[in-house]
Motif scaffolding. Sequence first.
Motif, PDB file in Angstrom:
ATOM      1  N   ARG A   1       0.837  -1.197   0.000  1.00 38.08           N
ATOM      2  CA  ARG A   1       0.000   0.000   0.000  1.00 38.08           C
ATOM      3  C   ARG A   1       0.871   1.246   0.000  1.00 38.08           C
ATOM      4  NH1 ARG A   1      -4.875   0.066   3.984  1.00 38.08           N
ATOM      5  NH2 ARG A   1      -5.584  -1.336   2.326  1.00 38.08           N
TER       6      ARG A   1
ATOM      7  N   SER B   1      -4.841   6.505  -0.571  1.00 35.27           N
ATOM      8  CA  SER B   1      -3.854   5.420  -0.647  1.00 35.27           C
ATOM      9  C   SER B   1      -4.160   4.554  -1.861  1.00 35.27           C
ATOM     10  CB  SER B   1      -3.878   4.580   0.634  1.00 35.27           C
ATOM     11  OG  SER B   1      -5.136   3.952   0.788  1.00 35.27           O
TER      12      SER B   1
ATOM     13  N   THR C   1      -3.247   0.502  -3.551  1.00 30.80           N
ATOM     14  CA  THR C   1      -2.747  -0.835  -3.224  1.00 30.80           C
ATOM     15  C   THR C   1      -2.233  -1.517  -4.490  1.00 30.80           C
ATOM     16  OG1 THR C   1      -4.362  -1.005  -1.432  1.00 30.80           O
ATOM     17  CG2 THR C   1      -3.344  -3.052  -2.173  1.00 30.80           C
TER      18      THR C   1
ATOM     19  N   GLY D   1      -7.817   1.292  -2.647  1.00 34.32           N
ATOM     20  CA  GLY D   1      -7.052   1.309  -1.408  1.00 34.32           C
ATOM     21  C   GLY D   1      -7.698   0.546  -0.276  1.00 34.32           C
TER      22      GLY D   1
ATOM     23  N   GLY E   1      -8.050  -2.662   0.049  1.00 35.25           N
ATOM     24  CA  GLY E   1      -7.417  -3.942   0.344  1.00 35.25           C
ATOM     25  C   GLY E   1      -8.382  -5.107   0.292  1.00 35.25           C
TER      26      GLY E   1
END
Length: 453
Positions: free
Chosen positions: A17, A32, A34, A100, A102
């Motif tokens: 990340r 963010s 990933t 982001g 996940g």
Amino acid sequence: MLDPQFPIKKLENGKWRLHLSASVSPTGKKTSRTFETKTEANNFRVNRKWEINKRGTGQIPLDTNQMVDAKRAIDLLKGRTESLYEMVKEALEAKELLEGAGLRGNHDLSLPRAAEELMETYRRTEASKTFREAFNDYYEFKKFGSKSTQHQNDIRRIMNGPKWNRGKESSEGQLKRQGFLNHYGDTPLELITEKQIRAFVREHFRSSIRNRNSCVVLLKSIFDYAVGEGWIRISPMRKIQKEQTFIEAVDILKIADFNRCAELLDTPKYRSIAVPIAIQMFAGLRWSEIAGNKDKPMMGWDKVVTNPRGAKSIKPYINVTREHAKGIQGKRGTSARLVEIEDNLIDWINLVPKSKRVGQILPDSHQQLIRDFRKEANIEGRRNILRHSYGTYHFHRFENKAKTMLNMGHTNDGTFEEHYYAYDPEGDAPELYWDLRPSKNRKSKIIDLEVAS
């Protein structure tokens, strides 16, 4: 060493990340991304630095595929009044949030998909009802317009704010700001949160447990109604509960108190209100059942039957009809009843000649007399003390709970026992209470007040 603006962290699922601070994020907000490998994360970081150096942080660069996606997203968003640039920017933010997150599964993270999700949110918001609309529907559904004045006043106070604040001056605007409709009336139901409701209740309805519970019960009912109608999926009130209340020992007249009341009623000043006061003391009627209110008429002399006639011999009684009793006129559940008149109350009633027992039982100018009487009797502010005294002394003198409850219009055993059953009256109070009569009919001398106190 990691760049403080582009930190990379390995996740538990093996992915990497990359965190983007607000100063370098394409959206201007902290985000963010990933990636499957650390190399991909590093490559993105290098490319992003190059883009910032070349175009600055305010641009949103799109490659060829993104341009196609953006065009499709714009087509989806046509007809909106907002800036298309802002809409696409929001779609990009949604896409980056998904990337982001996940998530383990494969999800469509394209711009059109993000735009569709955004549009669906807008559609739900526009289709949902505001709290004001839901309240109005619920008000009509429950037929609150036919409820008692007290019930309607509680609703108005919670929804629109109080008419006044005790102990301090407040403008009309300040009072309205204490109403829930002023805060959230035009807010879509699904956007009102539990946190907002808790803050509102804490700010404006913390003065007593009763106030708080009244507010909680009404709001919970409205949001539950909205769930039932399908306007929202989950009520924000589902975790907000009423507070437990504890019934304290009732305030009743002591020996010195009820002797003082009898002495005052026996004076010329209070002769015109002696019978109504005596009826509350010795028949246990609610004051609203005697004097009436906005919903109930004042009791008339025709309801005081001292010489009943009929096939069955019965004691004199007071007829508390549905139009006078507590509850909604014409509906079941009211406390309409016949209250037997005890011997000492007959003597008080006989202060008024039979020829004068016509029309209403109270004089037109009774309000000031009642205030003066309560002040001189030292029961000012002790709202239900006469009725509670009746309940206590009738039960402890005659020891017939069912009869006392019937006379008072009570239907709840638990409430009755909490109020009267376990009460331990002073000395001979139950016997003395039922010997209170006008001076000309008195069988025993009233106890000297100084001795009694």
